[in-house]
Structure formats: C-alpha cells, structure tokens
Design a protein around this motif. Sequence first.
Motif, PDB file in Angstrom:
ATOM      1  N   UNK A  94       0.833  -1.185   0.000  1.00 18.33           N
ATOM      2  CA  UNK A  94       0.000   0.000   0.000  1.00 18.33           C
ATOM      3  C   UNK A  94       0.880   1.253   0.000  1.00 18.33           C
ATOM      4  N   UNK A  95       0.626   2.153  -0.948  1.00 22.79           N
ATOM      5  CA  UNK A  95       1.398   3.380  -1.033  1.00 22.79           C
ATOM      6  C   UNK A  95       2.557   3.312  -1.999  1.00 22.79           C
ATOM      7  N   UNK A  96       2.951   2.106  -2.418  1.00 24.23           N
ATOM      8  CA  UNK A  96       4.027   1.969  -3.401  1.00 24.23           C
ATOM      9  C   UNK A  96       3.530   2.394  -4.782  1.00 24.23           C
ATOM     10  N   UNK A  97       4.486   2.696  -5.662  1.00 25.06           N
ATOM     11  CA  UNK A  97       4.137   2.936  -7.051  1.00 25.06           C
ATOM     12  C   UNK A  97       3.571   1.655  -7.662  1.00 25.06           C
ATOM     13  N   UNK A  98       2.607   1.815  -8.533  1.00 24.15           N
ATOM     14  CA  UNK A  98       1.936   0.655  -9.124  1.00 24.15           C
ATOM     15  C   UNK A  98       2.853  -0.065 -10.106  1.00 24.15           C
ATOM     16  N   UNK A  99       2.808  -1.389 -10.063  1.00 22.36           N
ATOM     17  CA  UNK A  99       3.482  -2.188 -11.088  1.00 22.36           C
ATOM     18  C   UNK A  99       2.689  -2.131 -12.389  1.00 22.36           C
ATOM     19  N   UNK A 100       1.393  -1.959 -12.285  1.00 25.00           N
ATOM     20  CA  UNK A 100       0.521  -1.754 -13.436  1.00 25.00           C
ATOM     21  C   UNK A 100      -0.814  -1.248 -12.920  1.00 25.00           C
ATOM     22  N   UNK A 101      -1.512  -0.506 -13.769  1.00 23.43           N
ATOM     23  CA  UNK A 101      -2.828  -0.004 -13.393  1.00 23.43           C
ATOM     24  C   UNK A 101      -3.649   0.306 -14.628  1.00 23.43           C
ATOM     25  N   UNK A 102      -4.948   0.369 -14.432  1.00 24.84           N
ATOM     26  CA  UNK A 102      -5.880   0.647 -15.531  1.00 24.84           C
ATOM     27  C   UNK A 102      -6.986   1.550 -15.008  1.00 24.84           C
ATOM     28  N   UNK A 103      -7.388   2.504 -15.823  1.00 22.13           N
ATOM     29  CA  UNK A 103      -8.536   3.332 -15.493  1.00 22.13           C
ATOM     30  C   UNK A 103      -9.483   3.350 -16.671  1.00 22.13           C
ATOM     31  N   UNK A 104     -10.775   3.364 -16.394  1.00 22.65           N
ATOM     32  CA  UNK A 104     -11.783   3.295 -17.458  1.00 22.65           C
ATOM     33  C   UNK A 104     -12.907   4.294 -17.192  1.00 22.65           C
ATOM     34  N   UNK A 152       2.015   2.446 -15.725  1.00 21.80           N
ATOM     35  CA  UNK A 152       2.997   1.563 -15.097  1.00 21.80           C
ATOM     36  C   UNK A 152       3.516   0.471 -16.006  1.00 21.80           C
ATOM     37  N   UNK A 153       3.212   0.544 -17.301  1.00 20.30           N
ATOM     38  CA  UNK A 153       3.601  -0.552 -18.196  1.00 20.30           C
ATOM     39  C   UNK A 153       4.523  -0.112 -19.333  1.00 20.30           C
ATOM     40  N   UNK A 156       2.570  -3.052 -26.434  1.00 25.13           N
ATOM     41  CA  UNK A 156       3.802  -3.193 -27.196  1.00 25.13           C
ATOM     42  C   UNK A 156       4.991  -3.215 -26.242  1.00 25.13           C
ATOM     43  N   UNK A 157       5.497  -4.387 -25.955  1.00 19.78           N
ATOM     44  CA  UNK A 157       6.704  -4.565 -25.150  1.00 19.78           C
ATOM     45  C   UNK A 157       6.632  -3.827 -23.810  1.00 19.78           C
ATOM     46  N   UNK A 158       5.795  -4.279 -22.880  1.00 21.76           N
ATOM     47  CA  UNK A 158       5.724  -3.640 -21.559  1.00 21.76           C
ATOM     48  C   UNK A 158       7.079  -3.620 -20.858  1.00 21.76           C
ATOM     49  N   UNK A 159       7.244  -2.664 -19.955  1.00 19.99           N
ATOM     50  CA  UNK A 159       8.487  -2.544 -19.207  1.00 19.99           C
ATOM     51  C   UNK A 159       8.745  -3.804 -18.382  1.00 19.99           C
ATOM     52  N   UNK A 160      10.005  -4.017 -18.051  1.00 18.47           N
ATOM     53  CA  UNK A 160      10.385  -5.141 -17.212  1.00 18.47           C
ATOM     54  C   UNK A 160      11.362  -4.647 -16.152  1.00 18.47           C
ATOM     55  N   UNK A 161      11.228  -5.170 -14.923  1.00 23.57           N
ATOM     56  CA  UNK A 161      12.143  -4.809 -13.852  1.00 23.57           C
ATOM     57  C   UNK A 161      12.235  -5.986 -12.887  1.00 23.57           C
ATOM     58  N   UNK A 162      12.976  -5.825 -11.799  1.00 19.18           N
ATOM     59  CA  UNK A 162      13.158  -6.935 -10.863  1.00 19.18           C
ATOM     60  C   UNK A 162      11.858  -7.301 -10.162  1.00 19.18           C
TER      61      UNK A 162
END
Length: 291
Positions: A193-203, A221-222, A258-264
């Motif tokens: 909670x409070x961390x930056x999102x690894x991914x998110x969607x709004x509609x 976040x992608x 198209x090629x989402x970001x990747x991290x640890x």
Amino acid sequence: MKPAPFDYHAPATIDEAVALLARLDGEGRDAKILAGGQSLMPMLALRVARPEILVDLRRLGTLDYIRDEAGTLAIGAMTSKQAAADSALVRRAQPLFQAATELVGHRQIRNRGSVGGSFAHADPASEYPAVALVLDTGFEAAGPDGSRTIAAADFFITYMTTALEPTEILTAVRFAPFPAGRRWAIEEFARRNGDLALAGVTVTFDVDAGLCRNVRIAAFGVQATALRLTAAEALLEGRPAQAAQFDAASKEAAAALDDPMSCIHASSAYRRHLVGVLTARALGQAAARPH
C-alpha cells in the motif's frame, strides 16, 4: 547520499518565475522546478537528478486553489494532493480524479506533493497521466509568450517528459465536465500500500440502452508513459455492458501492449497479464457502480 550542489531561487510571482526560467535558459543553465518535492527530492538525494539550479514555486500562493469555472473543474498547480482528495467539489465534479488521488502514496506525501508537480513529473507509474487521458484534461502553462493550454493527448511525451518548454510553468489543470451517470473505475496493483503501481488501468464509459458508449481505457505503469488502449475501447464500443464483453476487451487490452516494461519486481509478461486482469476488474466495477 546527499544532493549535488545547486543554486536556489524562490520567485514571488508567476511573471518573476517565468522571467527567471527564460534568463537561465538563455544562459544555458540547467534549472529544475520544485513544486512540492515529494518526487524530486529523492531523485536529488540519489543524484539521479543533478540540476544546477532549483526554482521553488512554494511562494506562488495564487496557484493553490480548487474551483468551478462554468462547469469546468480548475485546480491550481500548487494545490496539494491531499487538498484535492479532501475536496467535496472534486469528489462531486471529478470522482475518478479524487479516487486516483487517494491512491497516491500516503497522506504525509499527499500533504506535501502538489497536483501540478505530479502531472509535470510524468512518472509512468503514476495514476495521474492515465486519468488525464480518459478525462479530457487540459494543462495550462505560462511562458514568456503568454499562456497556452495543452491537451492531455499532447502533454505526456515519454518517460518523465512532457510538452512543457524549459521556460514554462504549469499553472493549472482543467477537467471538462463529467457527465452524470458516466461509469468509471481505477484499478492498480502495487507490492505494498502506497508503493508505485506495477501496473494499473482506469476506465470511463456511458451505458445507453444497455450498450457501452464513449469508452475510454488507459493503462499506466507498463510503458514509458500512460497510454490509451484504443483496440480494447473499439471492441467494447456499442457492445452490451456485460461480463463476456468485458472479458473480451480485457484480453484485447493485454494483447495490444507493445513490449511492456520489465524490472526486478515485474517482468514484461507479468505486466501484460496484470493489464488484462485489471482491465476486466475495472470494467466490471464501473458497470456495477450506482448511477
């Protein structure tokens, strides 16, 4: 670590700030605007950012406001996120923006961080750029040649880069009226909670005679910046507001990335999967929202 050395200025007016930025730009000096500092200060401490000069906008009290301007919600750039989250006007006029603001960090961060600073920072994991894309948000900037308004579709360029010129200051954020009955939702996944999102969607979408209309879906976040998921929007437009259609749109949303970001913390494949799951969840939540 400690920040690299820098000079500091705190102009008292917008005109003074713009003139200062124009002079520094003409001299070839690297200046950075400080508008709350909840994103910038950690970057300075880690020396990810090493500007020669900080231009602090904290004295520009005229940029701290929330008001209705003939049906348009206007928020001054130096308004704190917590003030926006607590505002009854924001909650009534732009409930999606209010909900997104409550997802930003923790209250202590929202108390200090500014609405304009977050938009101008343009972190790809931030909720704000994606919300701006679905809400017809306009960004008012002041520069040496006067003021101009930049549409959200043109404002976010790439990773932490906006259409603002080095001599411009973001002064206000303006949201077009939010139609009564419009459905909305925002969903994200973060490690804590409070961390930056690894991914998110709004509609957002309307429902007319059981069919989806004016569908807008954006992910954050992608990739290097928030993006509209237009293929998923088109698949849902004019179709029944039902779970089967939401499921099809969520699959299209994930497939179109198209090629989402990747991290640890999250691989490209995992972020793609998250976007599909979160799209379906957000669409279902929006459809079930009282109207």
